[in-house]
Design a protein around this motif. Structure first.
Motif, PDB file in Angstrom:
ATOM      1  N   LEU A  97       0.831  -1.198   0.000  1.00  0.00           N
ATOM      2  CA  LEU A  97       0.000   0.000   0.000  1.00  0.00           C
ATOM      3  C   LEU A  97       0.873   1.259   0.000  1.00  0.00           C
ATOM      4  CD1 LEU A  97      -3.012   0.181  -0.203  1.00  0.00           C
ATOM      5  CD2 LEU A  97      -3.153   0.532   2.252  1.00  0.00           C
ATOM      6  N   GLY A  98       2.040   1.178   0.633  1.00  0.00           N
ATOM      7  CA  GLY A  98       2.992   2.287   0.556  1.00  0.00           C
ATOM      8  C   GLY A  98       3.497   2.496  -0.861  1.00  0.00           C
ATOM      9  N   VAL A  99       3.718   1.404  -1.588  1.00  0.00           N
ATOM     10  CA  VAL A  99       4.125   1.500  -2.991  1.00  0.00           C
ATOM     11  C   VAL A  99       3.008   2.141  -3.820  1.00  0.00           C
ATOM     12  CG1 VAL A  99       4.713   0.150  -5.046  1.00  0.00           C
ATOM     13  CG2 VAL A  99       5.707  -0.458  -2.829  1.00  0.00           C
ATOM     14  N   LEU A 204     -10.178   0.471  -7.546  1.00  0.00           N
ATOM     15  CA  LEU A 204      -9.889   1.794  -6.980  1.00  0.00           C
ATOM     16  C   LEU A 204      -9.692   1.780  -5.470  1.00  0.00           C
ATOM     17  CD1 LEU A 204     -12.408   4.069  -8.944  1.00  0.00           C
ATOM     18  CD2 LEU A 204      -9.953   3.818  -9.318  1.00  0.00           C
ATOM     19  N   THR A 205      -9.961   0.651  -4.822  1.00  0.00           N
ATOM     20  CA  THR A 205      -9.926   0.620  -3.360  1.00  0.00           C
ATOM     21  C   THR A 205      -8.611   1.088  -2.765  1.00  0.00           C
ATOM     22  OG1 THR A 205     -11.508  -1.211  -3.392  1.00  0.00           O
ATOM     23  CG2 THR A 205     -10.349  -0.793  -1.329  1.00  0.00           C
ATOM     24  N   PRO A 206      -7.452   0.538  -3.168  1.00  0.00           N
ATOM     25  CA  PRO A 206      -6.199   1.006  -2.546  1.00  0.00           C
ATOM     26  C   PRO A 206      -5.907   2.469  -2.846  1.00  0.00           C
ATOM     27  CG  PRO A 206      -5.720  -0.400  -4.423  1.00  0.00           C
ATOM     28  CD  PRO A 206      -7.190  -0.508  -4.173  1.00  0.00           C
ATOM     29  N   TYR A 207      -6.341   2.937  -4.003  1.00  0.00           N
ATOM     30  CA  TYR A 207      -6.081   4.332  -4.361  1.00  0.00           C
ATOM     31  C   TYR A 207      -6.969   5.283  -3.558  1.00  0.00           C
ATOM     32  CZ  TYR A 207      -3.601   2.056  -8.130  1.00  0.00           C
ATOM     33  OH  TYR A 207      -2.733   1.271  -8.839  1.00  0.00           O
ATOM     34  N   ALA A 220     -13.976   2.656   1.300  1.00  0.00           N
ATOM     35  CA  ALA A 220     -13.155   2.695   0.087  1.00  0.00           C
ATOM     36  C   ALA A 220     -13.634   1.657  -0.919  1.00  0.00           C
ATOM     37  CB  ALA A 220     -11.689   2.451   0.446  1.00  0.00           C
ATOM     38  N   ILE A 221     -14.033   0.493  -0.439  1.00  0.00           N
ATOM     39  CA  ILE A 221     -14.541  -0.552  -1.330  1.00  0.00           C
ATOM     40  C   ILE A 221     -15.832  -0.102  -1.996  1.00  0.00           C
ATOM     41  CG2 ILE A 221     -15.582  -2.855  -1.362  1.00  0.00           C
ATOM     42  CD1 ILE A 221     -13.505  -3.719   0.679  1.00  0.00           C
ATOM     43  N   GLN A 222     -16.728   0.501  -1.237  1.00  0.00           N
ATOM     44  CA  GLN A 222     -17.993   0.969  -1.803  1.00  0.00           C
ATOM     45  C   GLN A 222     -17.763   2.073  -2.830  1.00  0.00           C
ATOM     46  OE1 GLN A 222     -20.910  -0.547  -1.393  1.00  0.00           O
ATOM     47  NE2 GLN A 222     -19.735  -2.005  -0.147  1.00  0.00           N
TER      48      GLN A 222
END
Length: 289
Positions: A97-99, A204-207, A220-222
């Motif tokens: 997630l840091g990447v 798009l969740t991690p972003y 974030a998932i929604q």
């Protein structure tokens, strides 16, 4: 739009190739560390001959063609694999997630050192959120996979089972079972495509998690599901456009170019979709008012 995103991703990496390659090597080194230790433990088990207790699955018929080799499970190697997966989850989740955050900021014109990929280790809240994100996505992916692939696998297993046990009308049975095997393979291929489209909902969740750190994983998932509802076909084409590059990446060295290029393009595509969705939200609110 895909071609423009890929072109702009290259421009964003123009002054960051050294950092991008360093980040890739860090991620690769940490990942290989877990692979090395797991392989080392397997070698120790084989060298000493100590495989630990054995779990017997006697309910599986000994002559069953597909699962006859799985009637006994050696627990020690399986426990090592589970421990390696758990440690990988605890370490690679915040790192990956840091990447993602580094690339998301890089394509937005921000500058950051390669050490910024360790940011999710710096705060307890960020750390546990990164782990929980990967747990949620893994569980959701697994459940969707089970739901979609179960019919095809059951049909394939039944056909394989009865194929080894010819009845009175052997020719008719062989024809029916062969048709069943072909049908099960077609189902599995179609289910694979459907599964890919379903999982693209979480693109798009991690972003969103790095764009708006105050969001919970569920939120974030929604937002990801809403932001990709009309884009799954384009996202699939976007991923397929990198297939030739990934095949070229089998030469290993080009991966140092292909993977940063891919990750930057994904981050820029995500930024475009998130920006578009944020512009749409005030319009929808105004219409409701």
């Amino acid at each position: 739009m895909i071609a423009k995103i890929k072109e702009n991703a290259k421009r964003a990496l123009a002054g960051n190739w050294g950092k991008a390659i360093a980040i890739l090597l860090i991620l690769f080194a940490v990942s290989m560390l877990f692979v090395f230790f797991e392989a080392l433990f397997y070698w120790i088990f084989q060298f000493t001959g100590q495989t630990g207790p054995v779990l017997s699955l006697d309910f599986i018929p000994p002559d069953y063609p597909l699962l006859s080799q799985a009637r006994t499970i050696r627990l020690a190697p399986q426990l090592v694999s589970l421990a390696s997966m758990a440690c990988g989850l605890l370490v690679l989740s915040p790192l990956s997630l840091g990447v993602t955050q580094w690339y998301y900021r890089a394509v937005g014109g921000e500058t950051a050192d390669a050490s910024a990929v360790f940011q999710f280790f710096s705060q307890k809240g960020l750390y546990f959120k990164s782990v929980w994100y990967h747990v949620q996505i893994t569980v959701r992916s697994f459940l969707w996979g089970v739901l979609l692939f179960a019919p095809g696998f059951v049909l394939f297993a039944l056909c394989s089972y009865y194929l080894e046990r010819p009845g009175e009308n052997e020719n008719l049975q062989l024809t029916a079972l062969s048709f069943g095997l072909v049908l099960s393979c077609v189902l599995l291929v179609l289910c694979t495509l459907v599964l890919i489209l379903v999982l693209l909902r979480y693109f798009l969740t991690p972003y969103y998690l790095v764009h708006r750190p105050e969001l919970t994983v569920s939120q974030a998932i929604q937002l990801s599901i809403r932001g990709t509802r009309e884009q799954k076909g384009n996202l699939l084409l976007f991923g397929l456009s990198f297939l030739p590059w990934m095949l070229l990446g089998l030469l290993v060295v080009p991966l140092l170019y292909v993977l940063p290029y891919l990750m930057a393009s994904r981050a820029l595509y995500a930024k475009v979709l998130i920006t578009r969705e944020e512009r749409r939200e005030p319009e929808e609110t105004a219409e409701e008012g």
